[in-house]
Design an enzyme around this catalytic site. Sequence first.
Site, PDB file in Angstrom:
ATOM      1  N   LYS A  59       0.796   4.606   6.695  1.00 36.43           N
ATOM      2  CA  LYS A  59       0.236   5.398   5.597  1.00 36.43           C
ATOM      3  C   LYS A  59       0.869   6.790   5.599  1.00 36.43           C
ATOM      4  O   LYS A  59       1.640   7.147   6.476  1.00 36.43           O
ATOM      5  CB  LYS A  59      -1.293   5.547   5.751  1.00 36.43           C
ATOM      6  N   SER A 102       0.793  -1.225   0.000  1.00 33.35           N
ATOM      7  CA  SER A 102       0.000   0.000   0.000  1.00 33.35           C
ATOM      8  C   SER A 102       0.830   1.282   0.000  1.00 33.35           C
ATOM      9  O   SER A 102       0.302   2.354  -0.292  1.00 33.35           O
ATOM     10  CB  SER A 102      -0.941   0.016   1.206  1.00 33.35           C
TER      11      SER A 102
END
Length: 257
Positions: free
Chosen positions: A132, A59
Amino acid sequence: MTTYRVARHARPKDLGEPGEQVGGLAVLKEIAIIVISALVLSFLIKTFLVQSFYIPSASMEDTLTVGDRVMVSRLAPGPVDLRRGDIVVFIDPGGWLPVYTAPDRGPVGNAATAAMTAIGLLPEDTGEHLIKRLIGLPGDHIMCDDACADDGGPVTVNGTAIDETYLKPGNTPSGAKKFDVVVPDRMLFVMGDHRQNSADSRFNTSRPGGGFVPVHNIVGTAFATVWPFERMTWHSNPSGVFAGVPEPTAPAPQPTT
């Protein structure tokens, strides 16, 4: 003339103890002290300063790839403020990750792994952690309109378009996902650098917190990849990406329960 007598240092045998045994025990004692001190220091560093994590998913490509080991500073939030653009490690706010089952290494292996992870000698396996890019701080208005979602235009923060230079090549800034949110108080908005393959704030609006990450869930900010050797690098904050973003004009709304 006065004569002074010079004292002699007693030899081991003059002390009435076996010198070689005393020396051997002293060495073992010093080794034990060094080992215990190193373990305590490692635990304190991991708890208050720096912790290592293993990257299990794609990700955050190409910034981070599967198998990377990253070092995370635990000084933010706290002594150091969080900033837009930081790479943040955080505890799952609830339902972002599937149920995690740790690999069974047997009683001894499990105990050793848990102990070495606890004191910082092994990286966290990220069973309950995510990593993230921090895009929005409390009060920020984050938006991707139709042009952004359909045509691959830039995401805007407080009305200012940002040029996200860290995105995986070939990705669009929104990953074809439309959104328009204001970050609540004590919350954060995050997205992965691999926008087309990241289950982040955009896709967790039905989860606890509405897709936002509570500030108190933040473990720290990633500042370096240390393994594999050929991928060793520093991760500085891309301050230029957000340099033109103004501060919010209104107070952050209260989180919904």
